[in-house]
Structure formats: structure tokens, C-alpha cells
Design a protein around this motif. Structure first.
Motif, mmCIF file in Angstrom:
data_model
loop_
_atom_site.group_PDB
_atom_site.id
_atom_site.type_symbol
_atom_site.label_atom_id
_atom_site.label_comp_id
_atom_site.label_asym_id
_atom_site.label_seq_id
_atom_site.Cartn_x
_atom_site.Cartn_y
_atom_site.Cartn_z
ATOM 1 N N LEU A 282 0.839 -1.205 0.000
ATOM 2 C CA LEU A 282 0.000 0.000 0.000
ATOM 3 C C LEU A 282 0.875 1.256 0.000
ATOM 4 O O LEU A 282 0.610 2.217 -0.723
ATOM 5 C CB LEU A 282 -0.917 -0.011 1.224
ATOM 6 C CG LEU A 282 -1.946 1.114 1.318
ATOM 7 C CD1 LEU A 282 -2.957 1.022 0.185
ATOM 8 C CD2 LEU A 282 -2.660 1.082 2.670
ATOM 9 N N PHE A 283 1.928 1.223 0.800
ATOM 10 C CA PHE A 283 2.854 2.356 0.885
ATOM 11 C C PHE A 283 3.539 2.601 -0.465
ATOM 12 O O PHE A 283 3.608 3.742 -0.940
ATOM 13 C CB PHE A 283 3.898 2.085 1.969
ATOM 14 C CG PHE A 283 5.017 3.084 2.004
ATOM 15 C CD1 PHE A 283 4.827 4.353 2.522
ATOM 16 C CD2 PHE A 283 6.274 2.757 1.502
ATOM 17 C CE1 PHE A 283 5.856 5.272 2.545
ATOM 18 C CE2 PHE A 283 7.308 3.668 1.519
ATOM 19 C CZ PHE A 283 7.103 4.934 2.051
ATOM 20 N N VAL A 284 4.033 1.538 -1.092
ATOM 21 C CA VAL A 284 4.741 1.681 -2.367
ATOM 22 C C VAL A 284 3.813 2.219 -3.447
ATOM 23 O O VAL A 284 4.166 3.129 -4.203
ATOM 24 C CB VAL A 284 5.338 0.328 -2.814
ATOM 25 C CG1 VAL A 284 5.930 0.445 -4.221
ATOM 26 C CG2 VAL A 284 6.406 -0.131 -1.838
ATOM 27 N N VAL A 285 2.599 1.662 -3.520
ATOM 28 C CA VAL A 285 1.660 2.073 -4.565
ATOM 29 C C VAL A 285 1.223 3.518 -4.365
ATOM 30 O O VAL A 285 1.277 4.346 -5.294
ATOM 31 C CB VAL A 285 0.433 1.132 -4.605
ATOM 32 C CG1 VAL A 285 -0.634 1.692 -5.555
ATOM 33 C CG2 VAL A 285 0.842 -0.261 -5.051
ATOM 34 N N LEU A 286 0.769 3.854 -3.156
ATOM 35 C CA LEU A 286 0.237 5.194 -2.909
ATOM 36 C C LEU A 286 1.326 6.264 -2.931
ATOM 37 O O LEU A 286 1.104 7.377 -3.421
ATOM 38 C CB LEU A 286 -0.497 5.236 -1.566
ATOM 39 C CG LEU A 286 -1.686 4.298 -1.393
ATOM 40 C CD1 LEU A 286 -2.470 4.669 -0.136
ATOM 41 C CD2 LEU A 286 -2.610 4.331 -2.601
ATOM 42 N N GLN A 287 2.503 5.923 -2.419
ATOM 43 C CA GLN A 287 3.562 6.922 -2.289
ATOM 44 C C GLN A 287 4.394 7.077 -3.554
ATOM 45 O O GLN A 287 4.787 8.195 -3.907
ATOM 46 C CB GLN A 287 4.488 6.542 -1.119
ATOM 47 C CG GLN A 287 5.515 7.594 -0.758
ATOM 48 C CD GLN A 287 4.915 8.776 -0.020
ATOM 49 O OE1 GLN A 287 3.803 8.682 0.487
ATOM 50 N NE2 GLN A 287 5.631 9.884 0.042
ATOM 51 N N TYR A 288 4.652 5.976 -4.231
ATOM 52 C CA TYR A 288 5.590 6.014 -5.347
ATOM 53 C C TYR A 288 4.955 5.741 -6.712
ATOM 54 O O TYR A 288 5.109 6.529 -7.646
ATOM 55 C CB TYR A 288 6.724 5.017 -5.097
ATOM 56 C CG TYR A 288 7.514 5.290 -3.858
ATOM 57 C CD1 TYR A 288 7.948 6.585 -3.551
ATOM 58 C CD2 TYR A 288 7.843 4.269 -2.969
ATOM 59 C CE1 TYR A 288 8.680 6.844 -2.402
ATOM 60 C CE2 TYR A 288 8.587 4.522 -1.822
ATOM 61 C CZ TYR A 288 8.997 5.803 -1.545
ATOM 62 O OH TYR A 288 9.717 6.064 -0.409
ATOM 63 N N VAL A 289 4.244 4.619 -6.839
ATOM 64 C CA VAL A 289 3.675 4.251 -8.136
ATOM 65 C C VAL A 289 2.680 5.304 -8.613
ATOM 66 O O VAL A 289 2.627 5.653 -9.793
ATOM 67 C CB VAL A 289 3.009 2.859 -8.066
ATOM 68 C CG1 VAL A 289 2.350 2.513 -9.406
ATOM 69 C CG2 VAL A 289 4.036 1.795 -7.697
#
Length: 436
Positions: A347-354
Motif C-alpha cells: 500500500l505504501f509503495v503504490v500510494l507513495q511512489y507508483v
């Protein structure tokens, strides 16, 4: 190592590099804008005619130096942040902390391990950011007369903030993990519904339950100002139930005013620094009423509800995007998670970066919308025949807060959710002539 593992690591490296490139593109863009603003501010020597009546040459120069100092600090902070983030992603530091959290967790479950991991990461992040926070508060803000915090107040304030943030974050994260793990193929709908409800609960209880943990709120004393505010609320049928003054002067000499509350229970809060002082700072009663008329304009035009709706729609789209790609293993491998795929990390990777390009565009559009809302709220005050005291209030607040009124157009369009002072005054005067 089998062929699939080699391919997975290779794909993860590509995702990692893509994330880092996105981060650096954003950093370079922000740096470019800050350089434009820095050069613009450096070149200005004359006080604009609109503010000559309230700001002397020396005060204008002080505001200019304060603006330049904040830009320099922002550059140092952003550079520190991008380098640290790049190193954390490249060397998989978050995965290391995950392994450590799993090792010390007697339960070994994903929810409990995630909570330990979040706590450790937050604690380390707080200590890493502490030197810059101390510098900003006790050097930069102190130099220009804004910091009012003692060392003891600062330390206790940070401890309380950390504890409150951990309680909220860990509870919310636990609920999110459980929903994602057990919600089935359409978990994103349940996740959205629950987060919407929880966000509304937090918005409701924060001003009355959490905010008083940090600042003292007292009812505005009986007198002329209170009577005039109550009459204004009655005239507009604003459901005012409480009128408070917050002791913001213990923290900073910056000033503000706002209202909060849902449905038929609204409360207005004035910072004590907003009230007129013997030293010439603060606003007179008619200026405060004009500022509140602007704030009530937001209520009249349903700006808060519109923003809440947009926020919830955005949340749904983010969760939908997450549900589509969160099982893609290279997303986790990009941060060093090759053996486990914790949903909170995904969730962190998708929302923050992707979703970074989407978030960047959305933030800019929301800034543009916010400016439109601010002009509408100003015009509401104009319709109440408060254009002249509102202009005086804006000039006084700009002076008290050492606001620098000259802005690079591109920097301002990207960063300022409120219209620049000189543009705002120009529109105010134009609209006031129409009312007359």
C-alpha cells in the motif's frame, strides 16, 4: 537461485530505479521552482505601493530575508530528504527493519509485525528529522521573532505528538491490513468505506479531543467582539455553538482563525495572536469580523463538503489502483522485500511512489481549486460590505507574519493554495467597486 528468482530480482531492480527516477524528477522540479522564487525575491528592492501604508522599508527587507531564509532551509531539507530516501530504497533499509521486527515479534503475525515495523520506522524517522526541526524552530523562527516555545515545551509537545500519531496510525494500519487480507477480491470497496468512516470520525473528534492536548482553548470573553461575531453568525444563519480562543502564542506568533464541526454544530476558533495587541500586531474587531466573513464564505459555498467529497473520490481511486497491482512482486522487491509481501508495504509503495505522477497532477489541480475557493470566499465578504476591513486585515496579517508579497508566477501557481496578496487585493478592490 532459479531462473524465476533471477528474473524477479531483475524486474525489482527496474521498479526500484523507476521509483528513484520519479523521486529525483520531482525533487529537481521543486528545486527549479524554488530557485526561480529565490531569484525573484533577491531582485526586489522597492516596497509595493499596495503595502506601503502598513509595511516600512525595513519591515519589507526583513520579510524578504525571512522568505529567502525559508527557501534556503527548504532546499537543505529537501536535499537531505531525497538523498536519505534514495539510500533507503536502494539498499532496502525498510526490508531490514521488517526482518528485525519479525524476529522480535513473539506472535509472528503480519498485523503485529507491521505495527512493530511502523513504530520502529516512525521512531527512527523522528530522530533523523529532529536536528532540522530544532534548527527551524529555535534558529530560523527564533531569529525572526516567531518562536515562542521553550525547550521543555518543545520536547513535551513532540512526545505527545508522537504518542498520539502512533495510536492513530497503528490502529488504522491494523484495520487496513485485516480488511485487505480478508476482504476478498473487492476488498478495496470495504477498505474505502471503512477509511471514509474513520476519517470522518477523526475530523469530528480532532478539534475537541485531540487538539486540546496540545493547546489551551478558552471561550472568547463576553464583550463587543463576541457580540459582533454572534450577530454575524445569526445574520447568516450559521449554526454557531461555541466560540473559542486558542493560546497559540505559547507556540508561535503566527496568527490564524478557523471554524470546524459537522452538520448543525459549528465552532469558531481565533488564535490569540489574531487579536489586537498594544504593540500594533493583531487585527481590530472589524478586521477580525472581515476575516471570519471570509471563513463563513467557505461554509456558505460548501467548500469543505466539496473538498471532503473530492478527498473520498480520490481515496477510492487510489485503493482501486492498489487492488489492481498490489500482488505484483517486483513492487515489494524494489524495496528489498523478496521473501515476503506485506500488504502495508505494498500500500505504501503504490500510494507513495507508483501513483506519484497522479498525485502530483492532483495536488496541482487541488491548488488551483483552492485558489478559486479563496476568491469565492473573499467575494462573499465583499457582498457583506467588508472589502475594506478585509483588505486591512490581509495587509496586517501579512505584516505580522512577515509575508513576502512578491512571487514568481510559476512558483506561486504550483505552491500557493491561497492567491498571492497583491493579486488578492486587486480582485478585492475590483469586486468592491461592483458592489458599490
Amino acid at each position: 537461485m532459479d531462473e524465476n528468482s533471477v528474473v524477479g530480482i531483475f524486474d525489482a531492480a527496474h521498479v526500484r530505479d523507476f521509483i528513484i527516477i520519479l523521486l529525483w524528477i520531482e525533487f529537481l522540479w521543486e528545486t527549479y521552482l524554488s530557485i526561480r522564487q529565490f531569484k525573484k525575491a533577491q531582485c526586489v528592492t522597492e516596497v509595493p505601493d499596495e503595502i506601503k501604508t502598513v509595511m516600512s522599508k525595513n519591515e519589507f527587507e526583513k520579510a524578504k530575508q525571512y522568505s529567502l531564509a525559508k527557501l534556503k532551509f527548504g532546499f537543505v531539507k529537501d536535499t537531505h530528504g531525497i538523498i536519505l530516501t534514495t539510500l533507503i530504497i536502494y539498499y532496502g533499509a525498510l526490508a531490514y527493519f521488517w526482518d528485525f521486527s519479525h524476529d522480535i515479534n513473539p506472535v509472528k503475525g503480519e498485523v503485529s509485525t507491521s505495527c512493530i515495523w511502523l513504530f520502529i520506522v516512525s521512531l527512527i524517522s523522528t530522530f533523523i528529522d529532529l536536528p532540522l526541526t530544532i534548527y527551524h524552530t529555535f534558529v530560523l523562527e527564533e531569529k525572526y521573532g516567531f518562536n515562542k516555545q521553550t525547550a521543555g515545551f518543545f520536547v513535551w509537545d513532540k512526545i505527545k505528538a508522537f504518542i498520539v500519531n502512533q495510536i492513530i496510525t497503528l490502529l488504522l494500519s491494523s484495520v487496513i491490513i485485516v480488511i485487505i487480507k480478508s476482504g476478498g477480491p473487492y476488498f478495496f470497496i470495504w477498505l474505502w468505506v471503512v477509511v471514509c468512516i474513520l476519517s470522518m470520525v477523526l475530523l469530528t473528534i480532532y478539534p475537541s479531543v485531540i487538539a486540546p492536548l496540545f493547546d489551551k482553548y478558552t471561550p472568547l470573553p463576553e464583550g463587543e467582539l463576541r457580540t459582533e461575531i454572534e450577530n454575524l453568525a445569526s445574520q447568516l444563519k450559521f449554526p454557531l455553538t461555541q466560540l473559542y480562543v486558542v493560546e497559540g502564542s505559547k507556540r508561535s506568533s503566527h496568527s490564524n482563525a478557523y471554524f470546524y464541526g459537522l452538520f448543525k454544530s459549528k465552532r469558531i476558533v481565533l488564535f490569540d495572536t489574531l487579536l489586537a495587541k498594544d504593540d500594533g500586531t493583531g487585527c481590530k474587531n472589524d478586521e477580525i469580523l472581515a476575516v471570519l466573513s471570509h471563513e463563513l464564505g467557505h461554509w456558505f459555498h460548501n467548500h469543505i463538503i466539496k473538498n471532503l467529497i473530492l478527498m473520498q473520490v480520490n481515496l477510492f481511486l487510489l485503493f482501486l489502483g492498489f487492488s489492481i497491482i498490489f500482488k505484483y512482486k517486483p513492487l515489494y522487491g524494489a524495496l528489498g522485500f523478496f521473501n515476503v509481501q506485506p500488504v502495508l508495504v505494498g500500500l505504501f509503495v503504490v500510494l507513495q511512489y507508483v501513483m506519484m505522477p497522479y498525485n502530483t497532477v492532483l495536488n496541482f489541480l487541488m491548488t488551483c481549486l483552492s485558489r478559486r475557493f479563496e476568491f469565492q470566499a473573499d467575494d462573499f465578504a465583499v457582498q457583506l460590505k467588508k472589502a475594506e476591513p478585509l483588505e486591512r486585515a490581509l495587509l496586517q496579517l501579512n505584516k505580522d507574519n512577515l509575508g513576502f508579497p512578491i512571487n514568481d508566477n510559476l512558483y506561486s501557481a504550483w505552491h500557493h493554495s491561497h492567491p498571492p496578496l497583491l493579486e488578492r487585493i486587486s480582485v478585492l478592490r475590483k469586486n468592491a467597486k461592483k458592489v458599490k
